[in-house]
Structures are given as C-alpha cells and as structure tokens.
Design a protein around this motif. Structure first.
Motif, short mmCIF file in Angstrom:
data_model
loop_
_atom_site.label_atom_id
_atom_site.label_comp_id
_atom_site.label_asym_id
_atom_site.label_seq_id
_atom_site.Cartn_x
_atom_site.Cartn_y
_atom_site.Cartn_z
N UNK A 1 16.66 40.77 30.81
CA UNK A 1 16.59 39.89 31.95
C UNK A 1 16.23 38.44 31.82
N UNK A 2 16.67 37.71 32.80
CA UNK A 2 16.19 36.14 32.67
C UNK A 2 16.36 35.78 33.85
N UNK A 3 15.64 34.74 34.38
CA UNK A 3 15.91 33.77 35.70
C UNK A 3 16.86 32.48 35.05
N UNK A 4 17.77 32.17 35.66
CA UNK A 4 18.55 31.20 35.49
C UNK A 4 17.40 29.92 35.46
N UNK A 5 17.73 29.30 34.04
CA UNK A 5 16.80 27.99 33.99
C UNK A 5 17.66 26.68 33.93
N UNK A 6 17.05 25.94 34.15
CA UNK A 6 17.95 24.51 33.83
C UNK A 6 18.77 24.26 32.59
N UNK A 7 18.55 25.05 31.59
CA UNK A 7 19.02 24.95 30.38
C UNK A 7 20.31 25.55 30.41
N UNK A 8 20.36 26.84 31.36
CA UNK A 8 21.41 27.81 31.39
C UNK A 8 22.74 26.88 32.44
N UNK A 9 22.30 25.89 33.20
CA UNK A 9 23.10 25.02 34.06
C UNK A 9 23.45 23.48 33.44
N UNK A 10 24.07 23.00 34.18
CA UNK A 10 24.63 21.67 33.84
C UNK A 10 23.49 20.42 33.24
#
Length: 161
Positions: free
Chosen positions: A46-55
């Motif tokens: 599991x992970x939390x969505x981080x800034x690097x996962x997004x634009x």
C-alpha cells in the motif's frame, strides 16, 4: 527554571474539546463490487499518493518488499480497478523499479489526488506478465458528513457513532 512551574493553575488548563456526534450516518453503499475487498494472502503493498505519483512526473516506484517478488526484467503489467484494466510496464531491471509512463493514464482516469490511499494486490506474476488488483481509498472528507459538522478542529473533534 521551568516557565510553566510559576504559571497560575488557571492558565495551564486547556479547554476541553467539544465533541460533535454524528448519528444515524448513512453513507453511500452503492459502490461497485470491485471497489473494496478483504485482502488475501497474496503479496500486496500500500502507499499514499505522493506528489511524484502525479503531475508533472507521474512516477510510481514500487516498494522494496514488492520488488523482491517481481521479475528483475521489464514486463507488461495489468492494473485492474473498479471493473476496468490499464496496461503499463514494470521496469524491474532498472535502479528505480517502477511502472512506465502509462501509469499516468491510470492516475488520470481514476482521478487520483495527493493523499489518496492505494492498495495493490498481486494477482499474477510471471516473467511474461504481472497483474495487480488495485483499491483506491479516497483521502478527502466524505461528503455524507460535511453537512453534519461545524468547524471540526482538535478542540471540536468529530465523533462518529
């Protein structure tokens, strides 16, 4: 000398939190069958969505515990979520073991936001294909509760009965 030791007792007392009770909560239970499920004994992370996962980067590096289970090669990946499938690749033969640029399509199609939780459960793993079933746990405050709260701070917490 401790500055609090000489303060009058009345100044040291913190106000007690005022608790707001939310009763008879009825949340939307019409989620699709594929939205949430109990995990099996299959490998997962599991992970939390981080800034690097997004634009603008859209990079999903997999945790070390999962890297040891996956092939040490570039292999096609299927991400299944809410009855749909997305194709990407896993770069297991690189220093940053991650999904390729097609991860961006999954993130955009599922409207992922900073703070959302993701659970990846490995369904299939071979040298020719990897498949994950993905749960998305939204990080925002449930809209069903917004009308029933007022301020909700650490002094005025929300309690759900």
């Amino acid at each position: 000398m401790d500055p609090l030791a000489s303060a009058p007792e009345a100044e040291l007392k913190m106000p007690l939190p005022q608790v707001q009770h939310v009763e008879n909560l009825q949340m939307d239970t019409h989620a699709e069958d594929d939205d949430y499920w109990p995990l099996s004994k299959k490998p997962n992370f599991h992970t939390f969505v981080l800034k690097t996962h997004l634009k603008p980067l859209y990079q999903m590096v997999l945790p070390t515990k999962m890297q040891s289970v996956l092939p040490q090669a570039t292999v096609p990946v299927i991400l299944s979520c809410r009855g749909k499938k997305w194709e990407t690749s896993y770069y297991g033969d690189r220093s940053n073991k991650r999904f390729d640029f097609h991860w961006k399509t999954f993130a955009i199609d599922n409207n992922l936001n900073y703070g959302d939780g993701l659970v990846f459960e490995l369904q299939e793993c071979s040298s020719g294909k990897v498949e994950f079933r993905v749960q998305i746990l939204r990080g925002d405050f449930p809209p069903e509760l917004l009308a029933r709260v007022n301020g909700a701070t650490s002094i005025s917490p929300i309690v759900i009965d």
